[in-house]
Design a protein around this motif. Structure first.
Motif, mmCIF file in Angstrom:
data_model
loop_
_atom_site.group_PDB
_atom_site.id
_atom_site.type_symbol
_atom_site.label_atom_id
_atom_site.label_comp_id
_atom_site.label_asym_id
_atom_site.label_seq_id
_atom_site.Cartn_x
_atom_site.Cartn_y
_atom_site.Cartn_z
ATOM 1 N N ASP A 37 32.728 -19.855 -61.764
ATOM 2 C CA ASP A 37 33.997 -20.056 -62.448
ATOM 3 C C ASP A 37 34.175 -21.499 -62.910
ATOM 4 O O ASP A 37 34.571 -21.755 -64.056
ATOM 5 N N ALA A 38 33.887 -22.455 -62.026
ATOM 6 C CA ALA A 38 34.140 -23.857 -62.349
ATOM 7 C C ALA A 38 33.135 -24.413 -63.348
ATOM 8 O O ALA A 38 33.455 -25.330 -64.110
ATOM 9 N N MET A 39 31.904 -23.853 -63.356
ATOM 10 C CA MET A 39 30.861 -24.406 -64.217
ATOM 11 C C MET A 39 30.511 -23.475 -65.379
ATOM 12 O O MET A 39 29.528 -23.704 -66.083
ATOM 13 N N ALA A 40 31.311 -22.429 -65.569
ATOM 14 C CA ALA A 40 31.098 -21.482 -66.671
ATOM 15 C C ALA A 40 29.675 -20.934 -66.667
ATOM 16 O O ALA A 40 29.008 -20.860 -67.710
ATOM 17 N N GLY A 41 29.204 -20.531 -65.489
ATOM 18 C CA GLY A 41 27.848 -20.015 -65.361
ATOM 19 C C GLY A 41 27.776 -18.515 -65.555
ATOM 20 O O GLY A 41 28.794 -17.813 -65.565
ATOM 21 N N LYS A 42 26.555 -18.035 -65.699
ATOM 22 C CA LYS A 42 26.315 -16.591 -65.794
ATOM 23 C C LYS A 42 26.240 -15.974 -64.404
ATOM 24 O O LYS A 42 26.711 -14.857 -64.173
ATOM 25 N N ALA A 43 25.625 -16.715 -63.461
ATOM 26 C CA ALA A 43 25.403 -16.194 -62.116
ATOM 27 C C ALA A 43 25.194 -17.349 -61.151
ATOM 28 O O ALA A 43 24.959 -18.498 -61.559
ATOM 29 N N ALA A 44 25.253 -17.028 -59.865
ATOM 30 C CA ALA A 44 24.960 -18.009 -58.819
ATOM 31 C C ALA A 44 24.466 -17.268 -57.588
ATOM 32 O O ALA A 44 24.827 -16.101 -57.368
ATOM 33 N N CYS A 45 23.655 -17.949 -56.792
ATOM 34 C CA CYS A 45 23.105 -17.325 -55.585
ATOM 35 C C CYS A 45 22.885 -18.393 -54.521
ATOM 36 O O CYS A 45 22.425 -19.500 -54.820
ATOM 37 N N LEU A 46 23.242 -18.060 -53.286
ATOM 38 C CA LEU A 46 22.986 -18.931 -52.151
ATOM 39 C C LEU A 46 21.887 -18.297 -51.311
ATOM 40 O O LEU A 46 22.034 -17.174 -50.841
ATOM 41 N N PHE A 47 20.784 -19.030 -51.152
ATOM 42 C CA PHE A 47 19.628 -18.558 -50.388
ATOM 43 C C PHE A 47 19.555 -19.321 -49.070
ATOM 44 O O PHE A 47 19.825 -20.521 -49.022
ATOM 45 N N LEU A 48 19.145 -18.631 -47.998
ATOM 46 C CA LEU A 48 18.875 -19.286 -46.730
ATOM 47 C C LEU A 48 17.394 -19.174 -46.393
ATOM 48 O O LEU A 48 16.734 -18.201 -46.733
ATOM 49 N N ARG A 49 16.920 -20.152 -45.677
ATOM 50 C CA ARG A 49 15.491 -20.234 -45.369
ATOM 51 C C ARG A 49 15.115 -19.350 -44.188
ATOM 52 O O ARG A 49 15.751 -19.384 -43.141
ATOM 53 N N ASP A 50 14.093 -18.540 -44.374
ATOM 54 C CA ASP A 50 13.474 -17.770 -43.299
ATOM 55 C C ASP A 50 12.286 -18.581 -42.804
ATOM 56 O O ASP A 50 11.255 -18.677 -43.476
ATOM 57 N N GLU A 51 12.435 -19.199 -41.617
ATOM 58 C CA GLU A 51 11.409 -20.112 -41.113
ATOM 59 C C GLU A 51 10.079 -19.406 -40.879
ATOM 60 O O GLU A 51 9.014 -19.974 -41.158
ATOM 61 N N LYS A 52 10.112 -18.190 -40.376
ATOM 62 C CA LYS A 52 8.876 -17.493 -40.034
ATOM 63 C C LYS A 52 8.080 -17.110 -41.275
ATOM 64 O O LYS A 52 6.857 -17.252 -41.312
ATOM 65 N N GLN A 53 8.781 -16.614 -42.310
ATOM 66 C CA GLN A 53 8.100 -16.182 -43.531
ATOM 67 C C GLN A 53 7.937 -17.314 -44.540
ATOM 68 O O GLN A 53 7.207 -17.174 -45.517
ATOM 69 N N ASP A 54 8.643 -18.448 -44.303
ATOM 70 C CA ASP A 54 8.622 -19.599 -45.209
ATOM 71 C C ASP A 54 9.056 -19.203 -46.614
ATOM 72 O O ASP A 54 8.433 -19.561 -47.612
ATOM 73 N N VAL A 55 10.135 -18.446 -46.685
ATOM 74 C CA VAL A 55 10.714 -18.050 -47.974
ATOM 75 C C VAL A 55 12.227 -18.218 -47.896
ATOM 76 O O VAL A 55 12.799 -18.337 -46.812
ATOM 77 N N PHE A 56 12.867 -18.234 -49.067
ATOM 78 C CA PHE A 56 14.319 -18.246 -49.145
ATOM 79 C C PHE A 56 14.816 -16.822 -49.390
ATOM 80 O O PHE A 56 14.318 -16.128 -50.278
ATOM 81 N N VAL A 57 15.820 -16.429 -48.615
ATOM 82 C CA VAL A 57 16.370 -15.078 -48.686
ATOM 83 C C VAL A 57 17.792 -15.149 -49.255
ATOM 84 O O VAL A 57 18.608 -15.948 -48.768
ATOM 85 N N PRO A 58 18.116 -14.356 -50.277
ATOM 86 C CA PRO A 58 19.473 -14.383 -50.843
ATOM 87 C C PRO A 58 20.512 -13.877 -49.837
ATOM 88 O O PRO A 58 20.363 -12.794 -49.289
ATOM 89 N N MET A 59 21.564 -14.681 -49.615
ATOM 90 C CA MET A 59 22.607 -14.319 -48.661
ATOM 91 C C MET A 59 23.941 -14.032 -49.338
ATOM 92 O O MET A 59 24.770 -13.317 -48.787
ATOM 93 N N ALA A 60 24.163 -14.615 -50.500
ATOM 94 C CA ALA A 60 25.385 -14.360 -51.266
ATOM 95 C C ALA A 60 25.061 -14.593 -52.731
ATOM 96 O O ALA A 60 24.435 -15.600 -53.076
ATOM 97 N N GLN A 61 25.457 -13.657 -53.589
ATOM 98 C CA GLN A 61 25.137 -13.807 -55.007
ATOM 99 C C GLN A 61 26.170 -13.109 -55.867
ATOM 100 O O GLN A 61 26.856 -12.197 -55.430
ATOM 101 N N GLN A 62 26.247 -13.544 -57.112
ATOM 102 C CA GLN A 62 27.122 -12.926 -58.090
ATOM 103 C C GLN A 62 26.433 -13.010 -59.444
ATOM 104 O O GLN A 62 25.994 -14.084 -59.854
ATOM 105 N N GLY A 63 26.305 -11.883 -60.128
ATOM 106 C CA GLY A 63 25.797 -11.888 -61.490
ATOM 107 C C GLY A 63 24.317 -11.649 -61.666
ATOM 108 O O GLY A 63 23.818 -11.674 -62.795
ATOM 109 N N LEU A 64 23.583 -11.413 -60.564
ATOM 110 C CA LEU A 64 22.138 -11.179 -60.656
ATOM 111 C C LEU A 64 21.811 -9.756 -60.194
ATOM 112 O O LEU A 64 22.426 -9.240 -59.259
ATOM 113 N N SER A 65 20.824 -9.163 -60.826
ATOM 114 C CA SER A 65 20.406 -7.815 -60.436
ATOM 115 C C SER A 65 19.511 -7.869 -59.203
ATOM 116 O O SER A 65 18.846 -8.876 -58.943
ATOM 117 N N ASP A 66 19.481 -6.781 -58.444
ATOM 118 C CA ASP A 66 18.604 -6.704 -57.267
ATOM 119 C C ASP A 66 17.142 -6.822 -57.673
ATOM 120 O O ASP A 66 16.334 -7.405 -56.937
#
Length: 348
Positions: A37-66
């Motif tokens: 809303d504040a930056m007039a974006g198309k979408a946003a996503c917050l990823f958290l780090r999975d230490e064991k797999q060494d990847v970022f996992v989406p935890m909250a998102q808006q505007g992106l397809s699965d």
């Protein structure tokens, strides 16, 4: 209304959310929606780090397809290294930038530009917050600062929730141990339950308890969880630095067992998949009678409240052993007394 006013209103809204009984997920959702809303974006996503797999996992998102989110997970190590160097990553043309992958997927998703900032908790990058635009955009310094501030709020929310959950879990663990001690005098059962519960509650790879054999001077294994027989065979020595210091009443924290000079069996640790560990003494009547070791499969920082609870659990384990010993001694004294009374009766 100016952009600065929009940013100010956004932070007022998020700050108000912090003061209410909002859930972690609701707050994270609010952060990504606020970014859009504040930056007039198309979408946003917050990823958290999975230490064991060494990847970022989406935890909250808006505007992106699965399909886009789960096509190819972000490799955490590479992204973190770049973010720690630059402080942010801006891609004005995300569909062609050579630093990015999956260009076709971005075009199909309608993503033109991308801005990514770190989510930092206690100087550690635990995730990233990304903003996506539908048209090509050169991100201004105030936009970058705003998104970084939002990410900091996300980090605060995550840490606050983790702290509350951790305290709840630790309290339940302590209660379960106290209940186990009161309901059973089978010390093997009590200590086995303790190692299993610590593993499950604290997310450890393994836990073991060794008691000091005063006759041989070695540490005898009495309970373990999550560790191989091969690894357990090497731990009876009392001459290692961690064992020596623990037997003197000190708790030791090892952040990286594969490089720390205090660790003698580095190769065995590496083979077992152990990175961080805690070594704490088990006491009974102010006397050290053994050692409890907690092993993590990923590098971890152990907060102060967790360390206090680990030491308290070790003391409770010592109390269980002391109670069982006193019970056995009372049983023996009772038997001796009965035999003594019977021998006196036989005189008459």
């Amino acid at each position: 209304m100016t952009r600065d006013t929009d940013y100010f209103k956004t932070f007022c809204k998020i700050s108000k959310a912090f003061s209410t009984a909002i859930t972690k997920q609701e707050l994270l959702d609010l952060i990504v929606i606020s970014a859009i809303d504040a930056m007039a974006g198309k979408a946003a996503c917050l990823f958290l780090r999975d230490e064991k797999q060494d990847v970022f996992v989406p935890m909250a998102q808006q505007g992106l397809s699965d399909a886009y989110l789960h096509a190819n997970p972000l490799k955490a190590r590479d992204v973190v290294a770049a973010l720690e160097k630059e402080g942010f990553l801006a891609f004005p043309d995300a569909a062609t930038d050579p630093r990015l992958e999956n260009h076709e997927a971005k075009r199909a998703e309608g993503i033109a530009s991308l801005l990514t900032v770190p989510v930092i908790v206690k100087n550690r990058t635990i995730g990233v917050l990304s903003l996506y635009t539908g048209t090509q955009h050169e991100f201004e310094p105030d936009e970058i600062d705003f998104l970084r501030a939002l990410a900091e709020h996300g980090g605060i929310a995550i840490e606050k929730t983790r702290l509350v959950n951790r305290l709840q879990k630790l309290s339940m663990l302590f209660l379960d141990l106290a209940s186990s001690i009161n309901s059973s005098l089978d010390i093997q059962e009590v200590l086995s339950n303790l190692t299993e519960n610590i593993c499950d509650t604290l997310g450890m790879k393994g836990v073991l308890i060794r008691l000091l054999d005063e006759d041989t001077g070695s540490l005898k294994l009495v309970a373990s969880q999550g560790l191989s027989d091969e690894f357990l065979e090497i731990g009876s020595l009392t001459t290692t630095e961690t064992a020596t210091r623990a037997l003197k009443g000190e708790t030791i924290v090892i952040n990286d067992a594969t490089t720390d000079k205090r660790i003698r069996f580095k190769e065995a640790m590496k083979k077992e998949g152990i990175v961080s560990m805690i070594v704490t003494p088990i006491l009974a009547r102010d006397q050290v009678i053994g050692v409890m070791r907690l092993y993590s499969g990923v590098q971890r920082e152990f907060p102060s409240e967790l360390m206090v609870m680990v030491e308290a659990l070790a003391h409770q384990g010592g109390l269980a052993i002391q109670n069982a010993s006193m019970y056995l001694k009372l049983q023996e004294d009772k038997k001796n007394l009965e035999e003594d009374i019977w021998s006196h009766r036989s005189w008459f």
